[in-house]
Design an enzyme around this catalytic site. Structure first.
Site, PDB file in Angstrom:
ATOM      1  N   LYS A 100     -70.842  97.053  35.999  1.00 50.23           N
ATOM      2  CA  LYS A 100     -70.233  97.668  34.826  1.00 50.23           C
ATOM      3  C   LYS A 100     -71.028  98.931  34.532  1.00 50.23           C
ATOM      4  O   LYS A 100     -72.213  98.862  34.188  1.00 50.23           O
ATOM      5  CB  LYS A 100     -70.285  96.714  33.638  1.00 50.23           C
ATOM      6  CG  LYS A 100     -69.681  97.323  32.373  1.00 50.23           C
ATOM      7  CD  LYS A 100     -69.942  96.470  31.153  1.00 50.23           C
ATOM      8  CE  LYS A 100     -69.557  97.246  29.904  1.00 50.23           C
ATOM      9  NZ  LYS A 100     -70.129  96.645  28.693  1.00 50.23           N
ATOM     10  N   GLY A 161     -71.547  97.221  19.702  1.00 50.10           N
ATOM     11  CA  GLY A 161     -72.304  96.554  18.640  1.00 50.10           C
ATOM     12  C   GLY A 161     -71.821  96.846  17.240  1.00 50.10           C
ATOM     13  O   GLY A 161     -72.364  96.316  16.278  1.00 50.10           O
ATOM     14  N   ALA A 187     -66.345  96.316  23.794  1.00 49.89           N
ATOM     15  CA  ALA A 187     -67.156  96.903  22.722  1.00 49.89           C
ATOM     16  C   ALA A 187     -66.435  96.996  21.388  1.00 49.89           C
ATOM     17  O   ALA A 187     -65.315  97.467  21.298  1.00 49.89           O
ATOM     18  CB  ALA A 187     -67.668  98.285  23.111  1.00 49.89           C
ATOM     19  N   GLY A 188     -67.114  96.533  20.390  1.00 51.28           N
ATOM     20  CA  GLY A 188     -66.657  96.749  19.027  1.00 51.28           C
ATOM     21  C   GLY A 188     -65.700  95.703  18.486  1.00 51.28           C
ATOM     22  O   GLY A 188     -65.352  95.744  17.308  1.00 51.28           O
ATOM     23  N   ASN A 209     -69.482  90.584  23.039  1.00 50.46           N
ATOM     24  CA  ASN A 209     -70.889  90.181  22.976  1.00 50.46           C
ATOM     25  C   ASN A 209     -71.315  90.005  21.525  1.00 50.46           C
ATOM     26  O   ASN A 209     -71.472  88.899  21.035  1.00 50.46           O
ATOM     27  CB  ASN A 209     -71.776  91.202  23.690  1.00 50.46           C
ATOM     28  CG  ASN A 209     -73.215  90.722  23.824  1.00 50.46           C
ATOM     29  OD1 ASN A 209     -73.621  89.720  23.247  1.00 50.46           O
ATOM     30  ND2 ASN A 209     -74.012  91.423  24.589  1.00 50.46           N
ATOM     31  N   THR A 210     -71.461  91.132  20.807  1.00 51.50           N
ATOM     32  CA  THR A 210     -71.978  91.055  19.441  1.00 51.50           C
ATOM     33  C   THR A 210     -71.102  90.183  18.538  1.00 51.50           C
ATOM     34  O   THR A 210     -71.617  89.431  17.708  1.00 51.50           O
ATOM     35  CB  THR A 210     -72.103  92.476  18.853  1.00 51.50           C
ATOM     36  OG1 THR A 210     -72.876  93.265  19.755  1.00 51.50           O
ATOM     37  CG2 THR A 210     -72.774  92.455  17.493  1.00 51.50           C
TER      38      THR A 210
END
Lengths: 267, 297
Positions: A100, A161, A187-188, A209-210
């Site tokens: 990635k 994040g 993301a996000g 993830n986050t």
């Protein structure tokens, strides 16, 4: 949804369309249980220096890496050269040919550098990697990355994040509609509903993830994201009932409605 | 050898002392038996023979009884540009203007001594195993001793750790390593080849009828031996055997695990190639593995 609905990337068939990030988890135990609860078959990893003297244990030690497809990232790179170096180090582990690409172009938002990302994609495709570049929600760039040989493109819904959700739905829909390669929204994504929404639009997968790691109960949240991704995918395959023009439309038949009371004959 | 600090040891900076420590090769520790007057003579003779560091160690004596002796030792050492170290007694080290303090395991904690002494006074620590090496360096040791290499009456009851511990110490520190314990001119060279930066002697010199000659013989053996090479691993300086195979270094440092990748000077040798790759001084190694991460954390 049937078992035949799989996401094929670099010769690997994934029946789960949720890719699980492995950063920011409070413990190795929470991480491994979260991955299990998510049903994810692919996880992201970072490449970092081994501690020479101190604690060498990794938060990944409870995770059965052999049972998963590994998507190492080039997080930390700010140039295509650094990304290529990290990619080579990752592949030399013998554990994965996937990469990635992350080339950060702006340090505060971690938004990707478009030119460095494209350069790294071209070079790593030439070196035989299965390349998944993290990119902005720029439509033309996403198409260029696909044309350069990326196995999938990973447009960010919002900065890494940030958990801001999909900031530019219009662009995201355009990328999904026009891309020749699978689109994995990265993301996000803050809430399962964000994931469900982009899956409904036709995204082939999401990376979270986050949104999981920083939830009050990451393991439960991993399950919630898994359900949302499945719901969104099923909805996409089922075909959304599009509402033309954005005006209202009754869901129940207008015929056969009893006559209003006020018009009833009174005696 | 520097004489810049002559007569005013307490005023020399920590970096000046550390530079001298880096180039030191022969480290003399006093015994308990030699009377004071004889000890001062012996010290002067041993310095003539090539001693770079002297440690005053009198296990039976109270610090206040050592004050006068310590001051005489400081004079002799500093006149000759030799580093003077006091064993165990922090107040004595400070009051007599010693360059350093040496701590064993029964003495005060190294981290406490580091705080009390500040950055300008050297602190050394005795080590007998790898954990002690790692914690000593973490707590701020400027050098470590590794031993006893052989059983010795100086450390009665302490099992000998052999030269293997010298090698371990060399692998896991960036600070100078003193091999000590029953070493003489016959074994000093081997200690250096096993990774010591300098050799510590007690009886070999203190019990000799010719301390200057004996010190010179040990010194010659140390200087003749091939020292380990310095290279860079993950941005820190480390030592390895001269022309060591990458595979041997990896095994010694625990890098030979699944998923660990080593880059040498910007290129990544395959695992199969680790045997043929001979490391050179100044090589830059990056040793990496996978960690958790979804993006830049």
């Amino acid at each position: 949804m049937t078992n035949s609905d799989t996401l094929r990337l670099g010769g690997v068939d994934l029946s789960s369309r949720l890719i699980h990030g492995t950063g920011k988890f409070s413990s190795a135990d929470v991480l491994s249980r979260s991955i299990a609860a998510s049903g994810a078959q692919m996880i992201t990893l970072a490449v970092r220096r081994l501690h020479l003297d101190g604690d060498r244990r990794s938060e990944l030690e409870g995770v059965d890496l052999a049972a998963l497809t590994l998507l190492p990232n080039t997080a930390g790179a700010t140039t295509s050269e650094e990304a290529v170096r990290l990619a080579r180090l990752a592949r030399a582990s013998g554990l994965s040919d996937f990469i990635k690409i992350e080339v950060v172009g702006e340090p505060e938002t971690l938004l990707p550098d478009p030119i460095g990302t494209l350069e790294a994609t071209i070079r790593l495709v030439a070196e035989g990697f299965t390349v998944l570049p993290y990119t902005s929600d720029d439509v033309a760039l996403a198409l260029r990355l696909g044309a350069a040989g990326a196995a999938a493109v990973m447009p960010g819904a919002a900065p890494i994040g940030s958990t801001l959700g999909v900031l530019n739905p219009y662009n995201m829909k355009l990328i999904i509609e026009k891309s020749e390669v699978p689109v994995i929204v990265d993301a996000g994504l803050a809430a399962p509903s964000d994931a469900a929404r982009v899956m409904e639009w036709g995204a082939e997968g999401v990376l979270v993830n986050t949104g999981i790691a920083r939830a009050h109960d990451p393991v439960a949240m991993a399950g919630a994201f898994a359900a949302a991704v499945t719901a969104g995918r099923t909805a996409y395959l089922a075909g959304l009932a599009g509402v033309a023009g954005g005006t209202g439309g009754a869901s129940s038949p207008s015929a056969g409605l009893p006559e209003p009371i006020s018009n009833a004959k009174s005696s | 050898m520097s004489t810049a600090s002559a007569g005013q040891g307490g005023l020399e900076s920590g970096s000046g002392r550390r530079n001298r420590l880096r180039s030191a090769r022969l480290y003399l520790v006093s015994d308990d038996a030699t009377p004071e007057a004889a000890l001062l003579e012996l010290l002067s003779a041993a310095i003539d023979g090539g001693v770079d560091i002297f440690q005053l160690r009198r296990k039976g004596a109270a610090p206040r009884d050592l004050e006068a002796l310590a001051r005489r030792c400081v004079e002799i050492c500093h006149r000759a540009g030799v580093l003077f170290v006091v064993d165990d007694h922090l107040e004595l080290a400070v009051s007599c203007g010693a360059d350093g303090l040496h701590l064993g395991h029964e003495d005060m904690p190294l981290s406490e001594a580091r705080v009390r002494l500040g950055p300008d006074v050297l602190v050394g620590a005795s080590t007998h195993d790898r954990d002690q090496v790692v914690s000593a360096v973490r707590d701020g040791a400027d050098y470590i001793s590794a031993g006893p290499v052989h059983p010795t009456p100086t450390k009665a009851g302490r099992p000998a750790v052999g030269l293997g511990h010298v090698t371990t110490a060399a692998r896991f520190t960036t600070v100078p390593v003193v091999a000590i314990g029953g070493l003489d001119a016959g074994q000093a060279g081997m200690a250096v080849e096993m990774g010591a930066d300098m050799v510590g002697v007690v009886r070999a010199v203190c019990s000799s009828a010719d301390p200057a000659g004996e010190a010179a013989r040990v010194r010659e053996a140390v200087d003749r031996a091939a020292p380990w090479s310095w290279l860079w691993i993950n941005g820190t300086m480390r030592k390895c055997l001269p022309h060591e195979r990458l595979s041997d270094l990896a095994r010694a440092l625990g890098f030979d695990k699944e998923g660990v990748v080593i880059e040498v000077n910007g290129t990544i040798p395959s695992r199969d190639g680790w045997d043929e790759l001979l490391l050179e001084p100044g090589d830059k190694l990056e040793v990496v593995h996978f960690v958790g991460g979804g993006a830049l954390d």
